[in-house]
Motif scaffolding. Structure first.
Motif, PDB file in Angstrom:
ATOM      1  N   UNK A 173     -14.130  -3.318  19.371  1.00  0.00           N
ATOM      2  CA  UNK A 173     -15.006  -2.247  19.813  1.00  0.00           C
ATOM      3  C   UNK A 173     -16.367  -2.321  19.122  1.00  0.00           C
ATOM      4  N   UNK A 174     -16.346  -2.556  17.825  1.00  0.00           N
ATOM      5  CA  UNK A 174     -17.583  -2.627  17.040  1.00  0.00           C
ATOM      6  C   UNK A 174     -17.548  -3.913  16.224  1.00  0.00           C
ATOM      7  N   UNK A 175     -17.865  -5.046  16.845  1.00  0.00           N
ATOM      8  CA  UNK A 175     -17.640  -6.354  16.203  1.00  0.00           C
ATOM      9  C   UNK A 175     -18.449  -6.580  14.929  1.00  0.00           C
ATOM     10  N   UNK A 176     -19.540  -5.826  14.712  1.00  0.00           N
ATOM     11  CA  UNK A 176     -20.331  -6.006  13.498  1.00  0.00           C
ATOM     12  C   UNK A 176     -19.960  -5.002  12.403  1.00  0.00           C
ATOM     13  N   UNK A 177     -18.981  -4.199  12.667  1.00  0.00           N
ATOM     14  CA  UNK A 177     -18.549  -3.221  11.657  1.00  0.00           C
ATOM     15  C   UNK A 177     -17.789  -3.921  10.532  1.00  0.00           C
ATOM     16  N   UNK A 178     -17.898  -3.371   9.353  1.00  0.00           N
ATOM     17  CA  UNK A 178     -17.092  -3.850   8.226  1.00  0.00           C
ATOM     18  C   UNK A 178     -15.869  -2.937   8.100  1.00  0.00           C
ATOM     19  N   UNK A 179     -14.724  -3.527   7.836  1.00  0.00           N
ATOM     20  CA  UNK A 179     -13.466  -2.782   7.810  1.00  0.00           C
ATOM     21  C   UNK A 179     -12.881  -2.799   6.406  1.00  0.00           C
ATOM     22  N   UNK A 180     -12.552  -1.620   5.905  1.00  0.00           N
ATOM     23  CA  UNK A 180     -11.835  -1.491   4.630  1.00  0.00           C
ATOM     24  C   UNK A 180     -10.479  -0.874   4.918  1.00  0.00           C
ATOM     25  N   UNK A 181      -9.412  -1.510   4.432  1.00  0.00           N
ATOM     26  CA  UNK A 181      -8.053  -1.041   4.687  1.00  0.00           C
ATOM     27  C   UNK A 181      -7.503  -0.361   3.435  1.00  0.00           C
ATOM     28  N   UNK A 182      -6.881   0.793   3.634  1.00  0.00           N
ATOM     29  CA  UNK A 182      -6.299   1.540   2.513  1.00  0.00           C
ATOM     30  C   UNK A 182      -4.794   1.693   2.756  1.00  0.00           C
ATOM     31  N   UNK A 183      -4.003   1.110   1.884  1.00  0.00           N
ATOM     32  CA  UNK A 183      -2.548   1.155   2.044  1.00  0.00           C
ATOM     33  C   UNK A 183      -2.017   2.487   1.530  1.00  0.00           C
ATOM     34  N   UNK A 184      -1.321   3.215   2.399  1.00  0.00           N
ATOM     35  CA  UNK A 184      -0.801   4.536   2.007  1.00  0.00           C
ATOM     36  C   UNK A 184       0.700   4.671   2.267  1.00  0.00           C
ATOM     37  N   UNK A 185       1.329   3.649   2.847  1.00  0.00           N
ATOM     38  CA  UNK A 185       2.775   3.661   3.075  1.00  0.00           C
ATOM     39  C   UNK A 185       3.381   2.470   2.349  1.00  0.00           C
ATOM     40  N   UNK A 186       4.409   2.742   1.580  1.00  0.00           N
ATOM     41  CA  UNK A 186       5.033   1.694   0.771  1.00  0.00           C
ATOM     42  C   UNK A 186       6.515   1.620   1.088  1.00  0.00           C
ATOM     43  N   UNK A 187       7.204   0.672   0.436  1.00  0.00           N
ATOM     44  CA  UNK A 187       8.629   0.483   0.701  1.00  0.00           C
ATOM     45  C   UNK A 187       9.435   1.740   0.416  1.00  0.00           C
ATOM     46  N   UNK A 188       8.941   2.556  -0.495  1.00  0.00           N
ATOM     47  CA  UNK A 188       9.659   3.789  -0.838  1.00  0.00           C
ATOM     48  C   UNK A 188       9.531   4.850   0.248  1.00  0.00           C
ATOM     49  N   UNK A 189       8.596   4.659   1.196  1.00  0.00           N
ATOM     50  CA  UNK A 189       8.407   5.613   2.280  1.00  0.00           C
ATOM     51  C   UNK A 189       6.977   6.122   2.327  1.00  0.00           C
ATOM     52  N   UNK A 190       6.761   7.131   3.147  1.00  0.00           N
ATOM     53  CA  UNK A 190       5.436   7.728   3.283  1.00  0.00           C
ATOM     54  C   UNK A 190       5.413   9.071   2.563  1.00  0.00           C
ATOM     55  N   UNK A 191       4.432   9.241   1.695  1.00  0.00           N
ATOM     56  CA  UNK A 191       4.296  10.480   0.938  1.00  0.00           C
ATOM     57  C   UNK A 191       2.913  11.078   1.188  1.00  0.00           C
ATOM     58  N   UNK A 192       2.894  12.404   1.332  1.00  0.00           N
ATOM     59  CA  UNK A 192       1.633  13.095   1.605  1.00  0.00           C
ATOM     60  C   UNK A 192       0.603  12.808   0.527  1.00  0.00           C
ATOM     61  N   UNK A 193       1.041  12.700  -0.719  1.00  0.00           N
ATOM     62  CA  UNK A 193       0.112  12.462  -1.818  1.00  0.00           C
ATOM     63  C   UNK A 193      -0.593  11.119  -1.676  1.00  0.00           C
ATOM     64  N   UNK A 194       0.133  10.094  -1.195  1.00  0.00           N
ATOM     65  CA  UNK A 194      -0.477   8.779  -1.009  1.00  0.00           C
ATOM     66  C   UNK A 194      -1.501   8.807   0.129  1.00  0.00           C
ATOM     67  N   UNK A 195      -1.160   9.491   1.230  1.00  0.00           N
ATOM     68  CA  UNK A 195      -2.081   9.583   2.365  1.00  0.00           C
ATOM     69  C   UNK A 195      -3.346  10.322   1.944  1.00  0.00           C
ATOM     70  N   UNK A 196      -3.173  11.425   1.236  1.00  0.00           N
ATOM     71  CA  UNK A 196      -4.319  12.205   0.767  1.00  0.00           C
ATOM     72  C   UNK A 196      -5.188  11.371  -0.178  1.00  0.00           C
TER      73      UNK A 196
END
Length: 523
Positions: free
Chosen positions: A1-24
């Motif tokens: 969609x925006x080929x010149x955009x720079x993308x930063x990925x933030x990992x918030x789900x881990x093997x232990x599961x998804x926690x609200x604190x990690x997402x926040x």
């Protein structure tokens, strides 16, 4: 969609599961890093806004001028209400588009006078070609549901009748090794949610099925071949609302119409991790050698909208998150490629409601120059929260600040859509009234005059005043009022229409959907 955009990925789900604190924490870190757009394809169901980490984090992002684009969820068409019905985010529904994954079925061979090619649907993942195999059809095998009978069949392409249990038929065919392939039948193949095909099979229509049977009955030695991994574009009417996309209204804040827009979400060619399988053939799991997979869901629609939002931010860096969302909504298309209302696959291909697709399918080029926008500031959202019976502490949990006040609490947020509710348990026909105020900002080239055109929902009276808006210069604001008079309906019917502001020159058309709905429409 925006080929010149720079993308930063933030990992918030881990093997232990998804926690609200990690997402926040992840979203807060993105805000601290200075991103322009946050795209989050997940949601928390059944929690109020003050317990939703996405709602809390996105409020902080909004304060910094960052638009948060989120997925509506995959609980449709009747499985449950959408998630991320958060007033200050962009909530994205999923649509189908005009790309079909197919297989070409050839009946007849070179020894016969004529061969016929039928293009059917198939998601068989191998680049395979089943050639000149015997074609069989008999009543004993045609239900394709008995592993014992199928295992005794000769090597051939088998024709399976429409039993209504396509998945079971495909599983049965995939479980035996003696068959070369299969032909499946549906009254309307385009309505079948063909997520995958684990056996070498092709899905055709009942009309095409009749042609296959005629050929078998007229031939002494019927044969057929199937070539897989075919792609067909531009043949189907599109877009349409995907059956799985979650429907509004928002359980968190029903006063704001959700979802906002629809974007492509079905069978999207998406990047894929190299150590997880992409498909199965029989009992064998296939890994992707190219790092891509075909994925469906609002998690695919959301990043499409995020990319368009990034383009808009790059073009108009001075625009707020609300202005970007408004531009995408008011320029969205409610018509499909046949110039008819977009259809809802999950509602038997009837015209789609804004509760399913929002304002419609996004049109990026038009969103670049919307003419008018509906803007909103952080205090406007707090005024909305103040009218929702939240305590001061609950509101401060969301805002994480005491800089706001409840002096002008109101459910009437300056939003590019309108929704009015009724209780279907109230006497049918009881007349109700709802009044709205909206403020629009002229982001066009300069002086302009707009006139209103109303398409009221069926059985509903809609009054708009004034009926024309005159702007002397760019960034000038004008307000207008809308009054909706509507009946309650014991059957819980949803009706919808629109308010459209049309510039006299014809350059800009600014459309907002109207919905009249029972309070439980999304359940």
């Amino acid at each position: 969609m925006a080929p010149r955009a720079r993308v930063a990925m933030y990992k918030v789900i881990f093997e232990e599961g998804r926690y609200a604190s990690d997402v926040l924490a992840g979203m807060d870190q993105a805000v601290a890093d200075g991103v322009d757009i946050i795209s989050i394809s997940m949601g928390f169901d059944g929690v109020p806004l003050y317990q939703d980490p996405i709602a809390i984090a996105s409020f902080g992002a909004m304060e910094k001028g960052i638009l948060v684009s989120s997925s509506a969820g995959n609980a449709g068409p009747r499985g449950g209400p959408l998630h991320n019905g958060i007033p200050w985010v962009l909530t994205v529904a999923a649509g189908n588009f005009d790309r079909t994954y197919a297989a070409s079925l050839t009946i007849g061979n070179n020894k016969e006078k004529e061969k016929r090619v039928i293009v059917g649907r198939s998601m068989f993942p191998l680049d395979a070609w089943v050639r000149d195999e015997t074609l069989i059809y008999n009543k004993t095998l045609s239900k394709c549901d008995s592993l014992e009978l199928l295992a005794e069949a000769p090597r051939a392409i088998i024709v399976c009748e429409d039993t209504g249990f396509l998945d079971d038929q495909m599983y049965a065919i995939a479980s035996v090794t003696n068959l070369a392939g299969a032909i499946f039948v549906s009254k309307d193949p385009s309505r079948v949610d063909l997520e995958s095909t684990s056996c070498p099979g092709v899905l055709i229509s009942t009309m095409e099925f009749a042609a296959v049977i005629d050929y078998i009955n007229s031939s002494d030695d019927p044969t057929a071949g199937i070539k897989f991994q075919q792609t067909v574009t531009g043949k189907e009417v599109a877009p349409s609302v995907a059956d799985y996309t979650s429907r509004g209204p928002s359980p968190n804040c029903p006063a704001v119409l959700k979802p906002d827009v629809m974007a492509p979400g079905s069978f999207v060619l998406a990047s894929w991790i190299p150590n997880d399988y992409t498909a199965t053939v029989g009992t064998n799991m296939l890994l992707s050698s190219q790092g891509f997979n075909l994925i469906s869901g609002t998690s695919m629609a959301c990043p499409h909208a995020s990319g368009v939002a990034a383009l808009l931010k790059g073009t108009h860096p001075e625009w707020s998150h609300a202005a970007i969302r408004s531009a995408m909504m008011t320029t969205a298309n409610e018509l499909d490629s046949s110039m008819m209302p977009i259809k809802d696959v999950g509602r038997n291909f009837t015209a789609a409601s804004p509760l399913a697709m929002g304002a419609g399918h996004m049109v990026p080029n038009k969103a670049m120059d919307p003419g008018l926008v509906y803007d909103a500031a952080p205090q406007d959202y707090v005024s909305l929260l103040c009218s929702m019976n939240f305590t001061r502490n609950q509101i401060m949990t969301i805002t994480r600040s005491n800089d706001y006040n409840c002096a002008n609490s109101s459910l009437d947020l300056n939003y590019p859509s309108f929704v009015a509710f009724y209780d279907k348990n109230v006497t049918t026909g009881a007349m109700l009234k709802h009044r709205f105020r909206r403020v629009v900002t002229n982001v066009g080239g300069g002086a302009a005059t707009y006139k209103v055109k109303v398409a009221p929902p069926e059985g509903v009276k809609v009054a708009v005043w004034p009926q024309s808006l005159v702007f002397g210069k760019k960034y000038e604001q004008r307000d207008y009022y809308v009054e909706i008079v509507y009946p309650s309906d014991g059957n819980g019917l949803v009706s919808y229409g629109s308010i459209v502001w049309i510039e006299e020159s014809g350059k800009h058309i600014v459309r907002s959907p109207i919905v009249v709905s029972p309070t439980s429409a999304g359940k």
